[in-house]
Design a protein around this motif. Structure first.
Motif, PDB file in Angstrom:
ATOM      1  N   SER A 184       0.862  -1.180   0.000  1.00 45.16           N
ATOM      2  CA  SER A 184       0.000   0.000   0.000  1.00 45.16           C
ATOM      3  C   SER A 184       0.897   1.227   0.000  1.00 45.16           C
ATOM      4  CB  SER A 184      -0.902   0.026   1.238  1.00 45.16           C
ATOM      5  OG  SER A 184      -1.734  -1.118   1.291  1.00 45.16           O
ATOM      6  N   TYR A 186       0.608   5.450   0.121  1.00 44.39           N
ATOM      7  CA  TYR A 186      -0.291   6.581   0.331  1.00 44.39           C
ATOM      8  C   TYR A 186       0.495   7.883   0.309  1.00 44.39           C
ATOM      9  CZ  TYR A 186      -3.231   2.801   2.085  1.00 44.39           C
ATOM     10  OH  TYR A 186      -3.932   1.626   2.202  1.00 44.39           O
ATOM     11  N   SER A 235      -4.335   3.091  -4.549  1.00 43.32           N
ATOM     12  CA  SER A 235      -3.194   3.122  -3.640  1.00 43.32           C
ATOM     13  C   SER A 235      -2.716   1.743  -3.211  1.00 43.32           C
ATOM     14  CB  SER A 235      -3.544   3.942  -2.385  1.00 43.32           C
ATOM     15  OG  SER A 235      -3.840   5.278  -2.715  1.00 43.32           O
TER      16      SER A 235
END
Length: 370
Positions: A184, A186, A235
């Motif tokens: 992930s 971000y 994302s």
């Protein structure tokens, strides 16, 4: 699908960018066992079908140790039940894990580990006020894999003030050396009220730059996709079979029960959230009450808006039929501009569209309201 989310509000220290509902030892006079006792009371009062997914987040759930996390999973199993093949995830801080920790979680029935890496660059970690050493996240990921976990995630944050392209490359090198099946990534959001926001306001740190965000995202996407990861949400990237099923419940308008201080729940058209402070949370449960601070009944318009907002971020996109006729012109404009594409009866983001997802979604929703 139905999920259970459990919020653990404890952190050793507060990261400068974080605005989550978390508390350090100096801010909270509550022992972990007292929190777990209160959580047990909430889950006894909760209701729902057997859980297809369980996600323990925070905060720093690994501060409870394998014993505390095992107790949480036992409480969920006893009060909801687990569906066959349920996905069970816990977030963990790399510094509060060990080979023995991962082995105990696997034995307890956990199936997935998510580790907060953020960056492999020491300078970036200092700006973020992260306490783990740069190499520890990779070591922890390898320990989880060696213990037998098939599914391991590393979280990255990009766009931190002072971060360089070389910092991002070093982080990606580390991620790809860790043998994980999910990443992930971000962009940093400087939230009002945080220590980082105050530093930016005082000029001690530069403000985030949207062009830098876009450039860093393209770097991350290209490197991960070259390495065999596929993006399945703007994302989030996974190798085949590594997608996070729990987060899919949020993105696809599913139902979940959120337990713990400040946790949010979604059941059909009903949404409610718990009181945030752990002491108030515990007091309400001790009195035999669910610790609900507020709730709302979502209108069909509100649910439609959320389906568009979340669903269009997914690689699979959404059915064109979900978009009201008034929004079709905007859809075709973005198709012509190379930001959206038709896939049978669905519309989905193109690679270029991923950089502008929020703006595309806003354009569609505004056109529908016109």
């Amino acid at each position: 699908m139905f999920g259970v989310y459990v919020h653990v509000p404890f952190c050793t220290t507060r990261c400068g960018y974080c605005d989550f509902n978390t508390y350090t030892p100096g801010e909270l006079d509550m022992a972990p066992v007292a929190y777990l006792d209160s959580l047990a009371r909430e889950l006894e009062l909760a209701s729902g079908p057997p859980a297809d997914t369980v996600f323990i987040g925070g905060g720093t759930p690994s501060l409870l140790g394998a014993e505390g996390l095992t107790r949480i999973l036992t409480l969920v199993r006893d009060n909801f039940g687990l569906a066959p093949g349920a996905e069970v995830t816990t977030e963990s801080n790399p510094e509060s894990t060990s080979p023995e920790f991962f082995a105990a979680l696997l034995d307890a029935g956990f199936t997935r580990i998510s580790l907060g890496m953020q960056s492999a660059a020491p300078g970036v970690l200092r700006v973020l006020d992260r306490m783990h050493t740069p190499g520890r996240a990779v070591e922890a990921a390898k320990e989880a894999r060696a213990a037998g976990f098939e599914h391991v995630n590393l979280d990255m944050i990009y766009g931190t003030p002072t971060e360089t392209d070389d910092d991002v490359r070093a982080t990606l090198d580390a991620v790809l050396s860790a043998d994980v099946d999910h990443v992930s990534a971000y962009s940093l959001i400087v939230e009002e009220g945080t220590a980082m926001a105050r530093k930016v306001r005082r000029g001690e740190l530069p403000a985030p730059d949207e062009d830098v965000y876009a450039h860093r995202y393209e770097m991350i996407a290209a490197r991960l996709e070259d390495a065999g990861f596929e993006w399945y949400e703007v994302s989030n990237w996974a190798k085949p079979g590594g997608e996070c099923r729990h987060n899919g419940i949020y993105w696809r308008d599913g139902d979940w029960w959120g337990a713990g201080p400040g946790a949010h729940s979604h059941l059909g058209d009903r949404r409610f959230h718990n009181v945030k402070h752990p002491a108030r949370y515990a007091a309400l449960l001790a009195a035999g009450e669910l610790p609900v601070a507020g709730e709302e009944t979502l209108t069909e318009v509100e649910r439609h808006t959320e389906r568009i907002m979340l669903g269009l971020r997914l690689r699979e996109g959404i059915p064109l039929a979900w978009v009201a006729e008034a929004g079709h012109g905007v859809v075709e404009k973005h198709v012509a501009g190379g930001l959206l594409q038709h896939r049978g009866d669905r519309i989905a983001l193109t690679d270029a569209g991923r950089l502008l997802a929020d703006g595309i979604i806003t354009d569609i929703l505004v056109a529908e309201e016109a």
